[in-house]
Design a protein around this motif. Structure first.
Motif, PDB file in Angstrom:
ATOM      1  N   SER A   5     -14.490 -22.657  23.589  1.00 57.82           N
ATOM      2  CA  SER A   5     -13.195 -22.577  24.265  1.00 57.82           C
ATOM      3  C   SER A   5     -12.050 -22.599  23.248  1.00 57.82           C
ATOM      4  O   SER A   5     -11.027 -21.950  23.465  1.00 57.82           O
ATOM      5  N   PHE A   7     -12.224 -21.288  20.206  1.00 60.46           N
ATOM      6  CA  PHE A   7     -12.191 -19.946  19.627  1.00 60.46           C
ATOM      7  C   PHE A   7     -11.528 -18.957  20.576  1.00 60.46           C
ATOM      8  O   PHE A   7     -10.759 -18.102  20.158  1.00 60.46           O
ATOM      9  N   ARG A   8     -11.846 -19.069  21.861  1.00 57.98           N
ATOM     10  CA  ARG A   8     -11.207 -18.190  22.842  1.00 57.98           C
ATOM     11  C   ARG A   8      -9.707 -18.416  22.884  1.00 57.98           C
ATOM     12  O   ARG A   8      -8.928 -17.473  22.962  1.00 57.98           O
ATOM     13  N   ALA A  10      -7.845 -19.601  20.479  1.00 59.68           N
ATOM     14  CA  ALA A  10      -7.270 -19.083  19.239  1.00 59.68           C
ATOM     15  C   ALA A  10      -7.148 -17.559  19.294  1.00 59.68           C
ATOM     16  O   ALA A  10      -6.135 -16.994  18.865  1.00 59.68           O
ATOM     17  N   ALA A  11      -8.153 -16.893  19.843  1.00 63.12           N
ATOM     18  CA  ALA A  11      -8.103 -15.433  19.944  1.00 63.12           C
ATOM     19  C   ALA A  11      -6.981 -14.992  20.867  1.00 63.12           C
ATOM     20  O   ALA A  11      -6.259 -14.031  20.566  1.00 63.12           O
ATOM     21  N   VAL A  12      -6.816 -15.683  21.967  1.00 58.82           N
ATOM     22  CA  VAL A  12      -5.729 -15.349  22.897  1.00 58.82           C
ATOM     23  C   VAL A  12      -4.379 -15.595  22.241  1.00 58.82           C
ATOM     24  O   VAL A  12      -3.454 -14.777  22.372  1.00 58.82           O
ATOM     25  N   ILE A  14      -3.630 -15.570  19.024  1.00 53.24           N
ATOM     26  CA  ILE A  14      -3.388 -14.582  17.970  1.00 53.24           C
ATOM     27  C   ILE A  14      -2.953 -13.260  18.585  1.00 53.24           C
ATOM     28  O   ILE A  14      -1.976 -12.645  18.128  1.00 53.24           O
ATOM     29  N   ARG A  15      -3.639 -12.835  19.630  1.00 51.43           N
ATOM     30  CA  ARG A  15      -3.284 -11.580  20.299  1.00 51.43           C
ATOM     31  C   ARG A  15      -1.869 -11.669  20.884  1.00 51.43           C
ATOM     32  O   ARG A  15      -1.072 -10.751  20.766  1.00 51.43           O
ATOM     33  N   TRP A  16      -1.553 -12.811  21.516  1.00 51.58           N
ATOM     34  CA  TRP A  16      -0.234 -13.001  22.103  1.00 51.58           C
ATOM     35  C   TRP A  16       0.853 -12.997  21.029  1.00 51.58           C
ATOM     36  O   TRP A  16       1.908 -12.379  21.192  1.00 51.58           O
ATOM     37  N   THR A  17       0.588 -13.638  19.897  1.00 59.51           N
ATOM     38  CA  THR A  17       1.554 -13.682  18.798  1.00 59.51           C
ATOM     39  C   THR A  17       1.789 -12.286  18.216  1.00 59.51           C
ATOM     40  O   THR A  17       2.932 -11.914  17.924  1.00 59.51           O
TER      41      THR A  17
END
Length: 73
Positions: A5, A7-8, A10-12, A14-17
């Motif tokens: 969770s 990692f998910r 963090a991925a969200v 990063i994509r949002w940023t």
């Protein structure tokens, strides 16, 4: 389960940023977002191509061959 969770999340984030940065840059340049994104991709590809050429000319194998040829003279 907690790591997955995180990692998910963090991925969200990063994509949002990245989307926010693209939007802000497009807004400041008064350009559409897809144009800013495609320009970024184009610049990345050009820089990658230049780096690959430089590595090919300054790679360790080529430098070793040049050093050997200089020492044999």
């Amino acid at each position: 389960m907690l790591m997955l969770s995180l990692f998910r999340f963090a991925a969200v984030m990063i994509r949002w940023t990245l989307n926010l940065a693209t939007w802000l840059l497009a807004r400041s340049l008064n350009m559409p977002e897809p144009v800013v994104h495609d320009t970024g991709v184009f610049v990345f590809v050009q820089v990658q191509t230049i780096e690959n050429r430089v590595f090919r000319t300054l790679g360790p194998k080529r430098l070793m061959r040049q050093l050997r040829s200089l020492l044999q003279r």
